[in-house]
Design a protein around this motif. Sequence first.
Motif, PDB file in Angstrom:
ATOM      1  N   VAL A   1       0.839  -1.179   0.024  1.00  0.00           N
ATOM      2  CA  VAL A   1       0.066   0.117   0.206  1.00  0.00           C
ATOM      3  C   VAL A   1       0.827   1.273   0.107  1.00  0.00           C
ATOM      4  O   VAL A   1       2.050   1.270   0.249  1.00  0.00           O
ATOM      5  N   PRO A   2       0.411   2.283  -0.630  1.00  0.00           N
ATOM      6  CA  PRO A   2       1.091   3.593  -0.678  1.00  0.00           C
ATOM      7  C   PRO A   2       1.952   4.064   0.553  1.00  0.00           C
ATOM      8  O   PRO A   2       3.033   4.383   0.456  1.00  0.00           O
ATOM      9  N   ALA A   3       1.234   3.977   1.791  1.00  0.00           N
ATOM     10  CA  ALA A   3       2.127   4.235   2.952  1.00  0.00           C
ATOM     11  C   ALA A   3       3.383   3.644   3.365  1.00  0.00           C
ATOM     12  O   ALA A   3       4.300   4.146   3.658  1.00  0.00           O
TER      13      ALA A   3
ATOM     14  N   TYR B   1       4.676   1.708   0.964  1.00  0.00           N
ATOM     15  CA  TYR B   1       5.856   2.063  -0.060  1.00  0.00           C
ATOM     16  C   TYR B   1       6.597   3.346   0.277  1.00  0.00           C
ATOM     17  O   TYR B   1       7.903   2.876   0.092  1.00  0.00           O
TER      18      TYR B   1
ATOM     19  N   PRO C   1       3.280   4.706  -6.462  1.00  0.00           N
ATOM     20  CA  PRO C   1       1.943   5.096  -6.351  1.00  0.00           C
ATOM     21  C   PRO C   1       1.837   6.663  -6.191  1.00  0.00           C
ATOM     22  O   PRO C   1       2.492   7.154  -5.304  1.00  0.00           O
ATOM     23  N   GLU C   2       0.926   7.469  -6.665  1.00  0.00           N
ATOM     24  CA  GLU C   2       0.955   8.942  -6.513  1.00  0.00           C
ATOM     25  C   GLU C   2       0.606   9.373  -4.957  1.00  0.00           C
ATOM     26  O   GLU C   2       1.059  10.304  -4.417  1.00  0.00           O
ATOM     27  N   GLU C   3      -0.265   8.439  -4.395  1.00  0.00           N
ATOM     28  CA  GLU C   3      -0.552   8.689  -2.803  1.00  0.00           C
ATOM     29  C   GLU C   3       0.571   8.431  -2.055  1.00  0.00           C
ATOM     30  O   GLU C   3       0.825   8.934  -0.876  1.00  0.00           O
ATOM     31  N   ALA C   4       1.774   7.702  -2.367  1.00  0.00           N
ATOM     32  CA  ALA C   4       2.929   7.639  -1.525  1.00  0.00           C
ATOM     33  C   ALA C   4       3.633   8.928  -1.360  1.00  0.00           C
ATOM     34  O   ALA C   4       4.092   9.185   0.000  1.00  0.00           O
TER      35      ALA C   4
ATOM     36  N   GLU D   1       2.382  11.472  -0.311  1.00  0.00           N
ATOM     37  CA  GLU D   1       1.837  12.212   0.990  1.00  0.00           C
ATOM     38  C   GLU D   1       2.334  11.833   2.156  1.00  0.00           C
ATOM     39  O   GLU D   1       2.409  12.319   3.135  1.00  0.00           O
ATOM     40  N   HIS D   2       3.177  10.592   2.008  1.00  0.00           N
ATOM     41  CA  HIS D   2       3.744  10.034   3.355  1.00  0.00           C
ATOM     42  C   HIS D   2       5.049  10.206   3.098  1.00  0.00           C
ATOM     43  O   HIS D   2       5.613   9.460   4.088  1.00  0.00           O
TER      44      HIS D   2
ATOM     45  N   PRO E   1       5.848  18.134  -4.360  1.00  0.00           N
ATOM     46  CA  PRO E   1       4.916  17.742  -5.348  1.00  0.00           C
ATOM     47  C   PRO E   1       5.035  18.204  -6.701  1.00  0.00           C
ATOM     48  O   PRO E   1       4.861  17.472  -7.864  1.00  0.00           O
TER      49      PRO E   1
ATOM     50  N   HIS F   1       5.849  15.746 -10.192  1.00  0.00           N
ATOM     51  CA  HIS F   1       5.305  15.726 -11.443  1.00  0.00           C
ATOM     52  C   HIS F   1       6.165  15.846 -12.573  1.00  0.00           C
ATOM     53  O   HIS F   1       5.903  15.238 -13.715  1.00  0.00           O
TER      54      HIS F   1
END
Length: 277
Positions: free
Chosen positions: A108-110, A112, A219-222, A224-225, A231, A235
Motif C-alpha cells: 500500500v502507498p504508506a 511503499y 503510487p501517487e498517494e505515496a 503524501e507519506h 509535489p 510531477h
Amino acid sequence: MEPDDLRRAVEAGRTVASEQGLQADEVVVVHNSDRVVLRLLPCDVLARVAPSAQLPDSVFEVEVAHRLTDADAPVGALDPRADPRVQVRDSFAVSLWTYYEPAGPEVVPADYADALMRHHTALRRIDVTAPHVTDRVARALAAVDDREQSPELSDAGRRFLHGTLSGLSAEIGADRARDQLLHGEPHPGNLLNTRHGPLFVDLATCCRGPVEFDLAHGPEEAAEHYAGADPALIHRCRALNWAMFSAWRWRRDDQMPDRDHWRTEGLDRVRAALDRM
C-alpha cells in the motif's frame, strides 16, 4: 529474449547454479525482457541472466546489493549459498539471488513510502560511483535522435520526445543541492511484498538525483507519506520517467512484451503527465 536466446539463458542459469552445488531440475521464467529472471527449483534460487554485453550492469548490481545489505536496506539479497559474484556462461552474465515467496497483494502507498524512505537512508550511507539521472536521459535522447535506433518513430513523435526529454532534464539537473543516490526505478513491480517486509529489487538502475525522481515511479498517494517531498518536482519527474520509458520502447531492438501497445500508451502517458504540470 527470442526463444533460442531464452533457451540458452535458461541453460546458463542452471549451469551456474549446478556448479555452486544447487539443484536446478526445474526452471520457471519469472520475467523475460532484454534480460531474464528465473526461479530455479528445487534449490529455490532466483537467477538473473543478462547478455554478456550487460556484464558491467550486472557487476554493478551485485556491488550495490552487497553494500545495501550491509547498510540494512530493505532490498533483496544475494543467495548466501552461492558465490556472491557474477558468473559468465555462454555469453550470459548470471547472478544468483534469494527467492522470496510473495506475502500478499501489492504494498500500500504508506508502506511503499516508508520502505523508500528507509531505502534512501541506506543509500546515503554507502559510497558507489553512479551516473546522474541526466546521464540516463542523455542515453534515451540519443536513441530518439538516432533514426537507425528508432526507425519507426514518426517525425512528430521524435520532436515531441526530444523536446520533453531535453527540457525536463535541464530543469531537473539545474539544481543538484538535494541530489543523493537513488534506486532509479522503484516502481511497484520492483518492490516485493515478503514476510520480511517490502524489499526492493533490480538494483542495477542505481543513479544520483533528487528523491522525487524515485517517488515519481511509485503510487501517487505515496508522496503524501514521504516527508519533505516537492509535489511539483514529482510531477516533472513523472513526465520525464514516461518520456524515457517511451524512448526505450521505440528502439528497434527493444524486447519488452506488448511493445507496440506501450509505444502508443507511453506517448499518451507523457502527454497526460505534462498536462498535470
